[in-house]
Design a protein around this motif. Structure first.
Motif: not given
Ligand code: G4P
Length: 341
Positions: A60, A200, A202, A154, A188
């Motif tokens: 990332v 992204l 999580t 992320m 994810q």
């Protein structure tokens, strides 16, 4: 006329010896070592999510870490702290409308001492939130990346910190929530925000071990730890002790009195009477009033309160280290004794 809370008789009845011994407050420094608040969750899920995070972090470009503005240190994922030092990071202090504004500023200054970190305090003003985060993404994106490909950002945060609220604001639509238990739901997901940024997402995780006991309490108070996984009375006692010490005016307002209760128990007692949390015979229902206090904190009814300051943390960390060292020494002694046998 103000009620003298301290002269009122204590009418709650401890149901077990554990309750009696557990009711000493760590904030006031009277709690015995080893008298830990038990938290029950599933380390397997947390470990899996943590490993997943570690494996994708290297790919990332930037990390957006959501922290609860009321507990920015305790809501920081240690994995991210360890692994993302080389990645630019936006620390979003969410729920700042519920936090002490002066302390939120202190935390921002504290975090921004690190060159690769920028911070942003957010509330429920969604439009402002999204624009500011995207602006910071542009500002922090690696120079080599600009206009060559989409940036991968992320996004992480503990359960209930406001991650979905922020993602929906960034995407401009309702995005399906990534499950907080990776073993059960999809771990994810990628969400395209625009030509420049892809998120992204999580799972909202806590970590398997919380070494700083104070952090455990703060996480429980904030609602990050499910209420079924903790003892609400222990949590309320911790909160009461903290409020008495750090926010006495809020306690006076809460109880509508000028006389501060003597201690955590007296505070809960007085609140129990005020809110009608009584058992048959007029005894205060401690469990009920504990939930009331914790909920009133979570919804901001106690005012804008932060549970930790940057200056509190070094002493707590030192204590954690000391306890770790003591445990290590005990383990080594035990091993040596076994070998002798
Ligand atoms: P999560 O994905 O990290 O688990 O959190 P989520 O966005 O679902 O937010 C959890 C709760 O926190 C929601 O309230 C949400 O409205 C609230 N919240 C998020 N950001 C902020 C903020 O900056 N300030 C305040 N005061 N609250 C915030 P809820 O009651 O659980 O859901 P809802 O009824 O609001 O949808």
């Amino acid at each position: 006329m103000d009620t003298d809370l301290n002269s009122e008789p204590i009418t709650w009845v401890a149901r077990t010896t554990r309750e009696l011994t557990a009711r000493t407050n760590p904030v006031q420094g009277t709690r015995q070592q080893g008298n830990h608040m038990p938290i029950h969750w599933y380390p397997g899920h947390m470990n899996k999510a943590s490993h997943e995070m570690k494996s994708v972090l290297k790919d990332v470009d930037l990390v957006i870490e959501l922290l609860d503005a009321r507990l920015p240190f305790s809501s920081q994922n240690p994995t991210i702290k360890e692994l993302s030092t080389t990645k630019p990071c936006i620390k979003v202090l969410s729920k700042s409308d519920l936090a002490d504004p002066a302390l939120t500023r202190d935390w921002q200054v504290h975090f921004e001492q690190e060159e690769s970190v920028k911070t942003l305090a957010t509330n429920l003003d969604i439009k402002h939130k999204a624009e500011s985060v995207l602006h910071l993404c542009q500002k922090l994106s690696p120079k080599t990346l600009r206009s060559t490909r989409t940036m991968i950002a992320m996004i992480t945060g503990i359960p209930n910190v406001g991650k979905s609220t922020l993602i929906n604001a960034l995407a401009g639509r309702k995005v399906a929530k990534t499950g907080n238990e990776p073993a059960i739901t999809k771990g994810q997901q990628r969400i395209k925000i625009n030509e420049e940024v892809t998120l992204l997402d999580t799972p909202g995780i806590l970590w398997p071990k919380i070494h700083n006991e104070n952090s455990g309490y703060r996480l429980a108070i904030s609602g990050a730890i499910k209420d079924t996984a903790m003892n609400v009375e222990d949590v309320a006692f911790y909160l009461s002790g903290y409020l008495l010490k750090q926010y006495p005016e809020s306690v006076n307002q809460l109880l509508d009195t000028k006389t501060l209760p003597n201690n955590d128990l007296a505070l809960l007692e007085a609140l129990g009477r005020k809110r009608g949390c009584l058992r048959r015979g007029g005894q205060v229902d401690l469990e009920k009033v504990s939930s009331v206090l914790v909920n009133e904190f979570r919804t901001g009814k106690l005012g804008r309160i932060s549970l930790e300051t940057p200056s509190m943390i070094p002493a707590e960390e030192a204590q954690v280290e000391q306890l770790k060292e003591e445990k290590q020494r005990r383990d080594e002694l035990r091993k040596a004794k076994r070998k002798k046998k």
